[in-house]
Scaffold this active site. Structure first.
Site, short mmCIF file in Angstrom:
data_model
loop_
_atom_site.label_atom_id
_atom_site.label_comp_id
_atom_site.label_asym_id
_atom_site.label_seq_id
_atom_site.Cartn_x
_atom_site.Cartn_y
_atom_site.Cartn_z
N CYS A 12 21.70 -14.52 6.18
CA CYS A 12 21.83 -13.14 6.14
C CYS A 12 22.49 -12.73 5.40
O CYS A 12 21.77 -12.78 3.68
CB CYS A 12 22.80 -12.82 7.03
SG CYS A 12 24.29 -13.76 6.21
N CYS A 15 24.43 -13.27 2.60
CA CYS A 15 23.46 -14.47 1.21
C CYS A 15 23.28 -13.55 0.19
O CYS A 15 23.35 -14.18 -1.21
CB CYS A 15 22.78 -15.11 2.24
SG CYS A 15 23.67 -15.91 3.32
N ASP A 508 -5.49 17.22 -8.29
CA ASP A 508 -6.22 17.51 -9.01
C ASP A 508 -7.79 18.05 -7.97
O ASP A 508 -7.84 17.25 -6.97
CB ASP A 508 -6.16 16.29 -10.06
CG ASP A 508 -7.22 16.81 -11.11
OD1 ASP A 508 -7.45 17.40 -11.78
OD2 ASP A 508 -8.22 15.77 -11.12
N ASP A 775 -6.74 11.42 -11.06
CA ASP A 775 -7.58 10.21 -11.08
C ASP A 775 -7.43 10.45 -12.42
O ASP A 775 -8.89 9.36 -13.31
CB ASP A 775 -9.13 10.26 -10.12
CG ASP A 775 -9.42 11.29 -10.57
OD1 ASP A 775 -9.28 12.22 -10.85
OD2 ASP A 775 -10.79 11.42 -10.18
N ASP A 779 -4.20 13.34 -15.86
CA ASP A 779 -3.13 13.77 -14.80
C ASP A 779 -1.69 12.97 -14.85
O ASP A 779 -1.10 12.70 -13.77
CB ASP A 779 -4.45 13.46 -13.05
CG ASP A 779 -4.43 14.54 -13.18
OD1 ASP A 779 -5.08 15.37 -13.55
OD2 ASP A 779 -6.75 13.59 -12.20
#
Length: 1001
Positions: A12, A15, A508, A775, A779
């Site tokens: 649980c 724990c 972009d 990409d 960037d």
């Protein structure tokens, strides 16, 4: 340094909190991430102080057996997609439907000249169990999955045995309430002691089989960190001890000849409660384990993609079956139809059609030919090829994806900290409530010991910290796996929460919203030029250049079988274009700065005149472009300038402003019309290149970077969901605004540097949650700055490493999918947390007996069943994310590949003719070229667009033909040609092409 451990016996949230607390007490530990679902722990710390043996010892002493998995440097987490680009679908390419494109294995082999032998030699060194390639990146996860399967089988066995003893025991105990039939001996008072002792014997195997509850619960108490096991152990143990007390009482009364008292005490012996509590909790744990196993199904399916063996091609051409972990970079392996590709590499021979859906989320197969990259985990649908290995098993894209998904599922979202905090105090709180319930019923209400005991045990058993602890991690794990199946790699669970709060997305432009691959879209040339000659000259000048615009021009020439020439003195002009020697004069190709000084002055003056007449300021420019383009097309057909009403005045003004007294009226008119074309192209977001000599512009060629098919729909969907979109680009203002207008983006920042991108994102993020999608290398800073950085899988590695999420299919539409997945995940998490809190808030008071006044008393067995089902409900609710549907494109083509552009080819229309020859030849050729004829040719036999193209090509190839328009509907061709082109020449060209001439006028 990061270390990973397997941690057992966690049941649980309490724990996992205890494990985390124990691990943090070790030297050199900076951060701890415990995954309750996977039973793993990820520790980050210093290389010098962190000791894996100490961690294992401390956590094991805390009651949770721990095993070291492995270590790695923190920097090793960087995610690399070197040279990875989404491939073009086989069905997006011309001719993909032909039999040759979809050849079976034998056909492809014959075409490629390869041998597809089925007699594969076994490697002498082949081990009995080969190491799995991409699975090496997640060997610990694989081992954990096997352990989980064994534990699940063991749970099932123990559950069946427990049920075999518990159900008869329950039947015996409930028979007097529901008048169930029993053998006569059960009604004989003389046998009451034996029956009670038999119940104890039935309960004893159940207790022994489920002793782990007592063991873990007791250890948790010793470490002052009670867990759910503590509650179960206390509940079942109390029932068992109370049952033993009752058994001795029954035996005492029987020995004292108090038969009535013995019968009365035998009806509340509670052995059935102890057995049924353990059995029902075990049943719930079994269902929970099965459901939790499904939460990692996406990760396991990725691991299962990696084959164990591959067929290596030896130097002598023979084939040898080898374990994948024995293969090295540079070796060659065979790719067979129906097999999964073992490693990343490149095709060196043959052809294959591959299904990459498991890696990119794209369902359509892609064609792979020589020099194309293939990825481990993709399926060869058809064809046969040889591939050269570029990456070993631990470095493949598949291994990186597995590692990324595995790491993401080991992290926590901020919302989980709330559940962890509640779980930390939950079990002590329940223990206190149970004790208070017992005392209230016994002391204040003055109820019997049995009644107080039943309520106290019901409180212990019905409380469920598991539901609270599982509410968040199950949903996060399923969502992360589902995202990976859809081609969205999420690096951290926190991203799933943050993405749902995004209110602005900054895009972009180049390579993100557009394809990043410019293409030829228009050509305006002098009437005296033929399009093929112009393209041949332009492409010949650009064939040695690596500039994207140059590659687009050369690619167009190659696609249309235009023969290139060898030019002399080819040189690159700094920041503007290229020049070469041609027919005794210098020609230039590039922007307007490649024009000669006098020609540039005349062009600038003409462009300003067009701007004053048609633009009238930036505000009206956008509204004027469409109308101006229509007017320009009409003027070309009508053989006049748009400004023909004031042509003489404008040409005189141009000549005066530019001080170009040497230009005649025809040259100035050509400059004016080319300026009109350039103005129109600029305001359509297209790049204009000029082919010129010292005294004249010979043509204008237009190129543009086309929008991805998914970009417009993605922006529309985001806007409809009240997410503001903006665009940043290093391009010029005019091009940026044209692209933004097509997309429906209102906020545009043009000509921005990487530093300015970072500053803009920083400013927006300070106002509201912001995501950045890019990409490129430029960037990277903005991706790291944004609240959520999203990189395209086809982008640069530095951008991917800086991002929080990677879109493997490089589709902008996946941004919408990511946000939708985030919203769905947070909705599931909130539902789970509400259910867990509501369940405990409602059931604990009921178990304590607040409704006993109306006769409703909760039996401990019912409480155990309710507790078990609460965890199952939470996990099952999280599993609904496996059916999450991504954002879909409304178009038939969902791939963001470069689209074919219809190139507009048009000779400019002039009232007189401008010769393109050098001044030494002008007078000799003027009379011959000054007469332009218009002819209409009736043609029979054209059936389709291919026929139209065939006839057009045949006529354009004739010397002197300047314009060709072929109509399939009217079955004719309208041409413009010089007077020296005879009718017989035209007829001969059409007949030679395979068609019949019915008329010529």
């Amino acid at each position: 340094m990061q270390m990973k451990f397997n941690v057992a016996s966690m049941s649980c949230a309490a724990c996992s909190a205890r494990v985390e607390k124990a691990a943090r007490s070790c030297r050199g530990v900076d951060d701890v991430a415990v995954n309750l679902l996977k039973g793993t722990m990820l520790i980050t710390g210093s290389n010098t102080d962190l000791d894996q043996q100490e961690v294992c010892r401390v956590v094991t002493d805390a009651g949770y057996p721990t095993q070291f998995q492995g270590a790695r440097e923190s920097s090793a987490q960087s995610f690399s997609l070197t040279n990875y680009k989404p491939s073009t679908s086989a069905y997006d390419q011309a001719g993909a439907g032909d039999a040759s494109s979809n050849a079976a294995c034998c056909g492809a082999v014959n075409t490629a000249g390869l041998s597809c032998s089925t007699g594969v030699q076994e490697s002498a060194a082949l081990p009995q169990t080969g190491t799995q390639n991409a699975r090496n990146a997640s060997s610990a996860s694989n081992s954990s999955s096997a352990d989980a399967a064994r534990q699940l089988h063991q749970q099932r066995t123990h559950l069946i045995i427990s049920a075999l003893f518990s159900i008869p025991l329950l039947y015996i105990c409930l028979s007097h309430l529901f008048f169930l039939p029993l053998p006569p001996a059960f009604y004989d008072p003389a046998f009451v002691g034996i029956i009670c002792f038999a119940q104890f014997l039935c309960a004893l195997p159940v207790v022994i089989l489920n002793w782990h509850f007592f063991e873990r619960g007791w250890k948790a108490c010793l470490h002052k960190s009670p867990t759910m096991d503590t509650l179960v152990a206390l509940g079942a143990g109390s029932a068992l001890i109370y049952g033993l007390y009752t058994l001795f009482a029954v035996l005492w009364y029987l020995g004292s000849q108090h038969i009535d008292l013995a019968l009365h005490r035998s009806h509340a012996i509670y052995f059935e409660s102890a057995a049924m509590i353990l059995t029902l909790v075990s049943l719930g744990k079994y269902f929970e384990a099965r459901a939790k196993a499904k939460t990692t199904s996406a990760l396991n399916s990725l691991i299962a993609l990696a084959p164990t063996y591959a067929t290596r091609i030896l130097d002598d051409g023979t084939q040898q079956k080898c374990a994948v972990d024995q293969l090295q970079v540079g070796q060659t392996i065979a790719v067979f139809p129906g097999e999964t590709i073992a490693l990343d590499g490149v095709i060196v021979q043959g052809f294959a059609t591959c299904d990459e859906s498991a890696l990119t989320g794209e369902s359509l197969p892609v064609d792979k030919k020589q020099d194309d990259e293939v990825l481990a985990g993709s399926m060869c649908v058809s064809g046969f090829a040889h591939m050269r290995i570029q990456k070993t098993s631990n470095d493949t894209l598949l291994a990186r994806i597995i590692e990324l998904v595995d790491d993401a599922t080991s992290t926590k979202a901020p919302i989980q900290h709330f559940a962890d905090t509640v779980s930390k105090y939950f079990v002590p709180f329940v223990l206190a409530v149970s004790l208070i319930t017992f005392l209230v019923w016994l002391v204040i209400v003055r109820a019997s010991l049995d009644t107080a005991f039943v309520h106290a045990v019901s409180v212990l058993v019905i409380s469920c910290p598991c539901a609270l602890g599982l509410a968040t991690p199950t949903a996060l794990m399923v969502a992360t796996g589902r995202g990976a199946k859809l081609g969205i790699l999420i690096k951290n669970a926190e991203i799933l929460q943050r993405a749902g709060d995004i209110r602005e997305i900054v895009f972009d432009k180049t390579g993100t919203l557009t394809t990043g691959n410019p293409s030829v879209c228009a050509l305006y040339h002098l009437p005296s030029e033929t399009p093929r000659d112009v393209f041949s000259l332009i492409a010949s000048m650009e064939q040695a250049s690596n500039h994207p615009l140059a590659r687009a021009i050369v690619s167009y020439a190659q696609e249309h079988d235009i023969e290139l020439q060898q030019l002399n003195d080819v040189a690159v002009l700094e920041s503007s274009g290229v020049q070469a020697s041609y027919q005794g004069s210098v020609i230039r190709l590039g922007n307007k700065f490649t024009l000669s000084d006098s020609l540039q002055r005349a062009f600038d003056s003409a462009f300003d005149a067009v701007e004053r007449r048609c633009g009238n300021g930036e505000t009206n420019t956008e509204h004027a472009v469409d109308a101006f383009q229509d007017a320009l097309s009409a003027s070309l057909v009508a053989k006049q300038s748009i400004m023909d009403d004031h042509r003489s005045e404008i040409l005189a003004q141009i000549q005066h402003e530019s001080a170009c007294v040497d230009y005649d009226i025809c040259q100035l008119e050509a400059i004016l019309v080319f300026a009109e074309c350039a103005w129109s192209l600029a305001h359509k977001g297209q790049t204009a290149l000029f082919l010129s000599d010292d005294v004249s512009i010979r043509c204008v060629i237009a190129l543009s970077d086309t929008l991805k098919p998914s970009s417009v729909q993605a922006v529309q969907l985001l806007s409809s969901n009240h997410v503001h979109c903006s665009m940043l680009t290093g391009d010029n203002e005019t091009t940026a605004r044209v692209i933004a207008r097509e997309l429906g983006i209102a906020t545009v920042q043009a000509q921005v540097s990487p530093v300015e991108k970072d500053a803009y994102v920083k400013r927006v993020s300070a106002q509201q949650p912001c995501a950045f999608v890019g990409d490129g290398i430029n960037d990277a800073a903005a991706l790291a700055r944004a609240d959520v950085g999203i990189a395209l899988g086809a982008g640069k590695n530095i951008a991917i490493e800086s991002a929080d999420a990677v879109l493997m299919n490089s589709s902008v539409l996946d941004v919408v999918t990511l946000l939708s997945l985030s919203h769905a995940t947070m909705r599931i998490i909130k539902q789970n947390l509400f259910w867990a809190l509501f369940y405990n808030a409602l059931c604990i008071p009921v178990a304590a007996g607040v409704l006993s006044g109306i006769g409703f008393v909760l039996n401990p067995m019912v409480a155990a069943a309710a507790m078990s089902m609460s965890s199952v409900c939470v996990v099952s609710n999280a599993l609904r994310l496996r059916r999450f549907k991504p954002a879909r494109s409304t178009s038939n083509n969902t791939r963001d590949t470069m689209q074919r552009v219809d190139v507009h080819i048009e000779p400019i229309a002039l009232s007189c003719v401008v010769s393109t020859t050098t001044s030494a030849h002008k007078r000799a050729n003027h009379n011959e070229r000054s007469t332009i004829m218009q002819k209409t040719i009736g043609i029979e036999g054209m059936m389709c667009g291919h026929c139209v193209a065939h006839v057009t090509k045949a006529l354009e190839a004739l010397d002197g033909v300047t314009k060709v328009e072929v109509s399939l509907e009217h079955k004719n061709a309208q041409i413009e040609c010089s007077a020296n082109v005879s009718d017989d020449t035209l007829r001969g060209a059409i007949v030679e092409a395979g068609y019949e001439v019915t008329s010529l006028s």
